[in-house]
Scaffold this motif. Sequence first.
Motif, PDB file in Angstrom:
ATOM      1  N   ILE A  27       0.868  -1.180   0.000  1.00  0.00           N
ATOM      2  CA  ILE A  27       0.000   0.000   0.000  1.00  0.00           C
ATOM      3  C   ILE A  27       0.902   1.227   0.000  1.00  0.00           C
ATOM      4  O   ILE A  27       2.034   1.175   0.492  1.00  0.00           O
ATOM      5  CB  ILE A  27      -0.950   0.001   1.218  1.00  0.00           C
ATOM      6  CG1 ILE A  27      -2.055   1.040   1.038  1.00  0.00           C
ATOM      7  CG2 ILE A  27      -0.206   0.208   2.521  1.00  0.00           C
ATOM      8  CD1 ILE A  27      -3.197   0.893   2.019  1.00  0.00           C
ATOM      9  N   THR A  28       0.411   2.308  -0.574  1.00  0.00           N
ATOM     10  CA  THR A  28       1.199   3.536  -0.618  1.00  0.00           C
ATOM     11  C   THR A  28       0.605   4.563   0.338  1.00  0.00           C
ATOM     12  O   THR A  28      -0.547   4.443   0.765  1.00  0.00           O
ATOM     13  CB  THR A  28       1.222   4.143  -2.033  1.00  0.00           C
ATOM     14  OG1 THR A  28      -0.119   4.532  -2.383  1.00  0.00           O
ATOM     15  CG2 THR A  28       1.786   3.170  -3.053  1.00  0.00           C
ATOM     16  N   ILE A  29       1.390   5.576   0.640  1.00  0.00           N
ATOM     17  CA  ILE A  29       0.913   6.688   1.466  1.00  0.00           C
ATOM     18  C   ILE A  29      -0.284   7.338   0.779  1.00  0.00           C
ATOM     19  O   ILE A  29      -1.269   7.679   1.419  1.00  0.00           O
ATOM     20  CB  ILE A  29       2.039   7.726   1.693  1.00  0.00           C
ATOM     21  CG1 ILE A  29       3.192   7.118   2.488  1.00  0.00           C
ATOM     22  CG2 ILE A  29       1.502   8.976   2.381  1.00  0.00           C
ATOM     23  CD1 ILE A  29       2.923   6.822   3.933  1.00  0.00           C
ATOM     24  N   ASN A  30      -0.216   7.455  -0.528  1.00  0.00           N
ATOM     25  CA  ASN A  30      -1.309   8.054  -1.292  1.00  0.00           C
ATOM     26  C   ASN A  30      -2.595   7.250  -1.142  1.00  0.00           C
ATOM     27  O   ASN A  30      -3.671   7.806  -0.983  1.00  0.00           O
ATOM     28  CB  ASN A  30      -0.903   8.163  -2.764  1.00  0.00           C
ATOM     29  CG  ASN A  30      -1.883   8.972  -3.558  1.00  0.00           C
ATOM     30  OD1 ASN A  30      -3.060   8.662  -3.605  1.00  0.00           O
ATOM     31  ND2 ASN A  30      -1.394  10.013  -4.195  1.00  0.00           N
ATOM     32  N   GLU A  31      -2.501   5.936  -1.197  1.00  0.00           N
ATOM     33  CA  GLU A  31      -3.687   5.092  -1.034  1.00  0.00           C
ATOM     34  C   GLU A  31      -4.254   5.221   0.373  1.00  0.00           C
ATOM     35  O   GLU A  31      -5.477   5.245   0.554  1.00  0.00           O
ATOM     36  CB  GLU A  31      -3.344   3.630  -1.340  1.00  0.00           C
ATOM     37  CG  GLU A  31      -3.064   3.384  -2.801  1.00  0.00           C
ATOM     38  CD  GLU A  31      -2.495   2.009  -3.089  1.00  0.00           C
ATOM     39  OE1 GLU A  31      -2.707   1.539  -4.222  1.00  0.00           O
ATOM     40  OE2 GLU A  31      -1.844   1.413  -2.216  1.00  0.00           O
ATOM     41  N   LEU A  32      -3.384   5.316   1.379  1.00  0.00           N
ATOM     42  CA  LEU A  32      -3.848   5.527   2.750  1.00  0.00           C
ATOM     43  C   LEU A  32      -4.564   6.866   2.870  1.00  0.00           C
ATOM     44  O   LEU A  32      -5.617   6.965   3.507  1.00  0.00           O
ATOM     45  CB  LEU A  32      -2.681   5.481   3.730  1.00  0.00           C
ATOM     46  CG  LEU A  32      -2.139   4.112   4.080  1.00  0.00           C
ATOM     47  CD1 LEU A  32      -0.838   4.233   4.855  1.00  0.00           C
ATOM     48  CD2 LEU A  32      -3.154   3.325   4.889  1.00  0.00           C
ATOM     49  N   ALA A  33      -3.983   7.891   2.255  1.00  0.00           N
ATOM     50  CA  ALA A  33      -4.591   9.214   2.298  1.00  0.00           C
ATOM     51  C   ALA A  33      -5.982   9.189   1.679  1.00  0.00           C
ATOM     52  O   ALA A  33      -6.927   9.766   2.229  1.00  0.00           O
ATOM     53  CB  ALA A  33      -3.705  10.224   1.576  1.00  0.00           C
ATOM     54  N   THR A  34      -6.128   8.492   0.578  1.00  0.00           N
ATOM     55  CA  THR A  34      -7.433   8.359  -0.060  1.00  0.00           C
ATOM     56  C   THR A  34      -8.398   7.602   0.845  1.00  0.00           C
ATOM     57  O   THR A  34      -9.555   7.987   0.996  1.00  0.00           O
ATOM     58  CB  THR A  34      -7.288   7.630  -1.414  1.00  0.00           C
ATOM     59  OG1 THR A  34      -6.387   8.375  -2.231  1.00  0.00           O
ATOM     60  CG2 THR A  34      -8.628   7.494  -2.110  1.00  0.00           C
ATOM     61  N   MET A  35      -7.914   6.539   1.456  1.00  0.00           N
ATOM     62  CA  MET A  35      -8.745   5.716   2.320  1.00  0.00           C
ATOM     63  C   MET A  35      -9.292   6.510   3.512  1.00  0.00           C
ATOM     64  O   MET A  35     -10.443   6.355   3.897  1.00  0.00           O
ATOM     65  CB  MET A  35      -7.929   4.518   2.826  1.00  0.00           C
ATOM     66  CG  MET A  35      -8.740   3.489   3.515  1.00  0.00           C
ATOM     67  SD  MET A  35      -7.784   2.108   4.182  1.00  0.00           S
ATOM     68  CE  MET A  35      -6.325   2.046   3.226  1.00  0.00           C
ATOM     69  N   TYR A  36      -8.458   7.387   4.083  1.00  0.00           N
ATOM     70  CA  TYR A  36      -8.854   8.163   5.251  1.00  0.00           C
ATOM     71  C   TYR A  36      -9.329   9.571   4.899  1.00  0.00           C
ATOM     72  O   TYR A  36      -9.568  10.387   5.782  1.00  0.00           O
ATOM     73  CB  TYR A  36      -7.700   8.232   6.250  1.00  0.00           C
ATOM     74  CG  TYR A  36      -7.428   6.899   6.906  1.00  0.00           C
ATOM     75  CD1 TYR A  36      -8.315   6.354   7.831  1.00  0.00           C
ATOM     76  CD2 TYR A  36      -6.294   6.156   6.572  1.00  0.00           C
ATOM     77  CE1 TYR A  36      -8.070   5.135   8.423  1.00  0.00           C
ATOM     78  CE2 TYR A  36      -6.053   4.931   7.162  1.00  0.00           C
ATOM     79  CZ  TYR A  36      -6.938   4.428   8.092  1.00  0.00           C
ATOM     80  OH  TYR A  36      -6.699   3.210   8.667  1.00  0.00           O
ATOM     81  N   SER A  37      -9.438   9.870   3.619  1.00  0.00           N
ATOM     82  CA  SER A  37      -9.913  11.167   3.126  1.00  0.00           C
ATOM     83  C   SER A  37      -9.084  12.323   3.665  1.00  0.00           C
ATOM     84  O   SER A  37      -9.612  13.322   4.149  1.00  0.00           O
ATOM     85  CB  SER A  37     -11.388  11.359   3.488  1.00  0.00           C
ATOM     86  OG  SER A  37     -12.172  10.340   2.948  1.00  0.00           O
ATOM     87  N   VAL A  38      -7.763  12.177   3.615  1.00  0.00           N
ATOM     88  CA  VAL A  38      -6.834  13.220   4.035  1.00  0.00           C
ATOM     89  C   VAL A  38      -5.736  13.330   2.983  1.00  0.00           C
ATOM     90  O   VAL A  38      -5.737  12.596   2.009  1.00  0.00           O
ATOM     91  CB  VAL A  38      -6.216  12.910   5.425  1.00  0.00           C
ATOM     92  CG1 VAL A  38      -7.277  12.937   6.518  1.00  0.00           C
ATOM     93  CG2 VAL A  38      -5.484  11.588   5.429  1.00  0.00           C
ATOM     94  N   THR A  39      -4.784  14.219   3.215  1.00  0.00           N
ATOM     95  CA  THR A  39      -3.677  14.380   2.275  1.00  0.00           C
ATOM     96  C   THR A  39      -2.521  13.443   2.632  1.00  0.00           C
ATOM     97  O   THR A  39      -2.455  12.921   3.751  1.00  0.00           O
ATOM     98  CB  THR A  39      -3.154  15.830   2.289  1.00  0.00           C
ATOM     99  OG1 THR A  39      -2.619  16.113   3.585  1.00  0.00           O
ATOM    100  CG2 THR A  39      -4.262  16.824   1.950  1.00  0.00           C
ATOM    101  N   ASP A  40      -1.607  13.288   1.688  1.00  0.00           N
ATOM    102  CA  ASP A  40      -0.402  12.488   1.925  1.00  0.00           C
ATOM    103  C   ASP A  40       0.377  13.036   3.120  1.00  0.00           C
ATOM    104  O   ASP A  40       0.888  12.284   3.944  1.00  0.00           O
ATOM    105  CB  ASP A  40       0.520  12.514   0.706  1.00  0.00           C
ATOM    106  CG  ASP A  40      -0.077  11.854  -0.510  1.00  0.00           C
ATOM    107  OD1 ASP A  40      -1.256  11.456  -0.474  1.00  0.00           O
ATOM    108  OD2 ASP A  40       0.651  11.721  -1.506  1.00  0.00           O
TER     109      ASP A  40
END
Length: 152
Positions: A15-28
């Motif tokens: 998983i990438t930081i970007n995917e986590l950011a999308t998952m939690y609706s926040v920025t990288d």
Amino acid sequence: MLVGEMLNMIINKEITINELATMYSVTDQTIQRKIKKLGYEWDKKKSTYKYIGKSHQPLDTDFSTLFRKKQPSNYKRIQIKNKDKKKASYSKDTSDILDVLLVRTKSPPKRVYQGFYLDKDVLSIINSVPKNYKSELVNEALRKVFKEKGLL
């Protein structure tokens, strides 16, 4: 998702930081700030997170509790076609956030970076197009010529 699981997934490139950011609706940057606040630092040479905090490692902490608003934990993948490209969105129907992680939101890249020397007149035409569309312009122009020549 527990912090330890999340860090392992990042280190193993699952998983990438970007995917986590999308998952939690926040920025990288927010994700990176939260990881740093937990006491972790990215080691570029080893491509891993090392713990530099003073207390015990928060490996069993639920990462979603670090955000103010309550994050949805149940998602279902819905495919939306937009100009022949698939984009994934999620709705609250399935049982587990693991479904989100198992269903990759990004498909493997179909394009490969390749550098070429271009004549100034050709380059000026390419540069007249917005940055996001330059690769598409070059691909479509080459595809048209190759189809005309019977190569595609």
